[in-house]
Write an enzyme that holds these catalytic residues in place. Structure first.
Site, PDB file in Angstrom:
ATOM      1  N   THR A 279       0.849  -1.191   0.000  1.00  0.00           N
ATOM      2  CA  THR A 279       0.000   0.000   0.000  1.00  0.00           C
ATOM      3  C   THR A 279       0.882   1.238   0.000  1.00  0.00           C
ATOM      4  O   THR A 279       1.943   1.254   0.610  1.00  0.00           O
ATOM      5  CB  THR A 279      -0.894  -0.008   1.252  1.00  0.00           C
ATOM      6  OG1 THR A 279      -1.835  -1.070   1.126  1.00  0.00           O
ATOM      7  CG2 THR A 279      -1.627   1.309   1.427  1.00  0.00           C
TER       8      THR A 279
ATOM      9  N   ARG B  15     -14.223  -6.913  -0.560  1.00  0.00           N
ATOM     10  CA  ARG B  15     -13.540  -6.622   0.709  1.00  0.00           C
ATOM     11  C   ARG B  15     -12.910  -5.237   0.657  1.00  0.00           C
ATOM     12  O   ARG B  15     -12.270  -4.848  -0.300  1.00  0.00           O
ATOM     13  CB  ARG B  15     -12.462  -7.667   0.974  1.00  0.00           C
ATOM     14  CG  ARG B  15     -11.639  -7.427   2.248  1.00  0.00           C
ATOM     15  CD  ARG B  15     -10.344  -6.683   1.945  1.00  0.00           C
ATOM     16  NE  ARG B  15      -9.467  -6.602   3.128  1.00  0.00           N
ATOM     17  CZ  ARG B  15      -8.345  -5.898   3.170  1.00  0.00           C
ATOM     18  NH1 ARG B  15      -7.941  -5.217   2.112  1.00  0.00           N
ATOM     19  NH2 ARG B  15      -7.615  -5.877   4.271  1.00  0.00           N
TER      20      ARG B  15
ATOM     21  N   GLY C  17     -10.370  -2.596   2.785  1.00  0.00           N
ATOM     22  CA  GLY C  17      -9.371  -2.515   3.842  1.00  0.00           C
ATOM     23  C   GLY C  17      -9.365  -1.169   4.528  1.00  0.00           C
ATOM     24  O   GLY C  17     -10.279  -0.355   4.379  1.00  0.00           O
ATOM     25  N   ASP C  18      -8.287  -0.908   5.255  1.00  0.00           N
ATOM     26  CA  ASP C  18      -8.203   0.326   6.037  1.00  0.00           C
ATOM     27  C   ASP C  18      -7.857   1.539   5.203  1.00  0.00           C
ATOM     28  O   ASP C  18      -8.166   2.672   5.571  1.00  0.00           O
ATOM     29  CB  ASP C  18      -7.131   0.168   7.122  1.00  0.00           C
ATOM     30  CG  ASP C  18      -5.739   0.054   6.528  1.00  0.00           C
ATOM     31  OD1 ASP C  18      -5.480  -0.940   5.817  1.00  0.00           O
ATOM     32  OD2 ASP C  18      -4.913   0.956   6.733  1.00  0.00           O
TER      33      ASP C  18
ATOM     34  N   THR D 172       0.101   1.587   6.292  1.00  0.00           N
ATOM     35  CA  THR D 172       0.238   0.462   5.372  1.00  0.00           C
ATOM     36  C   THR D 172       0.341  -0.801   6.210  1.00  0.00           C
ATOM     37  O   THR D 172       0.748  -0.743   7.371  1.00  0.00           O
ATOM     38  CB  THR D 172       1.480   0.623   4.472  1.00  0.00           C
ATOM     39  OG1 THR D 172       1.583  -0.511   3.602  1.00  0.00           O
ATOM     40  CG2 THR D 172       2.763   0.742   5.271  1.00  0.00           C
ATOM     41  N   GLY D 173      -0.051  -1.937   5.630  1.00  0.00           N
ATOM     42  CA  GLY D 173       0.034  -3.181   6.386  1.00  0.00           C
ATOM     43  C   GLY D 173      -1.254  -3.970   6.335  1.00  0.00           C
ATOM     44  O   GLY D 173      -2.047  -3.842   5.404  1.00  0.00           O
TER      45      GLY D 173
ATOM     46  N   GLY E  78      -4.816  -4.693   6.953  1.00  0.00           N
ATOM     47  CA  GLY E  78      -5.873  -3.712   7.120  1.00  0.00           C
ATOM     48  C   GLY E  78      -6.843  -3.938   8.246  1.00  0.00           C
ATOM     49  O   GLY E  78      -7.254  -2.999   8.934  1.00  0.00           O
TER      50      GLY E  78
END
Length: 314
Positions: free
Chosen positions: A180, A208, A210-211, A231-232, A234
């Site tokens: 990300t 789906r 994510g964050d 980043t990472g 989510g």
């Protein structure tokens, strides 16, 4: 207030192998140059983070734009958010399949719509109505990712045959790419902004989210606290509303450097999450932290520029 501009970039936090380091450093450095050109000529922090993120969306090194991970059905679905710290206006898109640069659509939403968020076909329709061309989903898919999905799904099938529980997604494995991208900036007028863009996780279920594109989770900006981009993995980041959590620590008087590291500790200890974060306040103080082996990052001020994949103390 007037200020010296600052720009901070990230391009993923995970166990990045040695042979991918150069491409990541080159990618975040190119993004840094694009965003800095905006700030150098007196442009806004909002414009700077948009231009920086576009460069990374166009770079197949990262999990954003063309070259992103494929979902379970073999499609690219993209999410992005951009936020203006001066006004708290934000624009986000989720699950778009026909936009090369979702951050461009997010910016149009921020500037041209009373809403904050559009998803899927509605987001694409809004983008097209505002002059952003649509593309085929195939234009976003590259052979590397087709093979990556094939290999991952084959490994899943083998594990199922062995009777293993495969409920956990690929996202919970820090050795699998979390590329990300994001940027935070401070401009000469003393305003801050943030942007984050992603293709999400490998083999994710269609639809789906994510964050990255959720306000306060993967992206946040407020002149009264800080700008942050994460980043990472989510799902854990979402549960903690981590970007806003970090900004609140800065609003309470803590420095971004400390708050960024504290956010990573909190992510690991509270929900066993992994990832990275970049943070910037209106005084030009920055924070860069991760709890993964490596994270691609870069920053530039009027006096200094640095880029790397491991930051001392993280």
């Amino acid at each position: 207030m007037s200020a010296d501009p600052v720009l901070v970039i990230h391009g993923g936090a995970w166990a990045m192998p040695d042979d991918m380091v150069d491409a990541h450093i080159r990618g975040v450095t190119n993004a840094l140059a694009a965003g800095w050109r905006v700030l150098e000529r007196g442009g806004s922090a909002l414009d700077a983070v948009e231009e920086a993120v576009v460069i990374m969306e166009d770079d197949e090194t990262f999990d954003a734009g063309r070259g992103s991970f494929l979902n379970r059905d073999g499609k690219v679905q993209l999410d992005a958010l951009i936020m203006d710290g001066a006004t708290l206006r934000a624009g986000g898109v989720g699950c778009v399949e026909h936009l090369r640069n979702p951050v461009r659509a997010a910016r149009k939403i921020l500037s041209e719509s009373p809403h904050v968020y559009f998803v899927a076909e509605g987001a694409e329709k809004f983008a097209a109505q505002h002059g952003i061309p649509l593309c085929s989903n195939g234009d976003l898919i590259i052979p590397r990712e087709v093979e990556r999905l094939r290999a991952y799904q084959a490994a899943q099938d083998d594990s199922k045959a062995d009777g293993k529980d495969l409920f956990a997604p690929a996202a919970d494995d820090p050795t699998i790419s979390h590329d990300t991208v994001g940027a935070v900036a401070l401009d000469r007028d003393g305003n801050i902004a943030a942007a984050t863009s992603t293709g999400g996780t490998l083999n994710k279920a269609p639809g789906r989210l994510g964050d990255s594109s959720l306000i306060g989770c993967g992206c946040y900006a407020d002149n009264e606290s800080a700008a942050a981009s994460t980043t990472g993995w989510g799902e854990p980041i979402m549960k903690l509303v981590l970007a806003k959590w970090t900004a609140d620590r800065i609003s309470a008087g803590n420095l971004p450097e400390w708050s960024a590291q504290e956010a990573m500790n909190y992510l690991k200890q509270r929900v066993n999450g992994h990832g990275g974060i970049i943070v910037l306040d209106r005084q030009g103080h920055i924070g860069i932290a991760h709890n993964t082996p490596r994270m691609a990052w870069a920053y530039k001020t009027v006096k200094k520029q640095e880029a790397g994949v491991v930051r001392e103390g993280t």
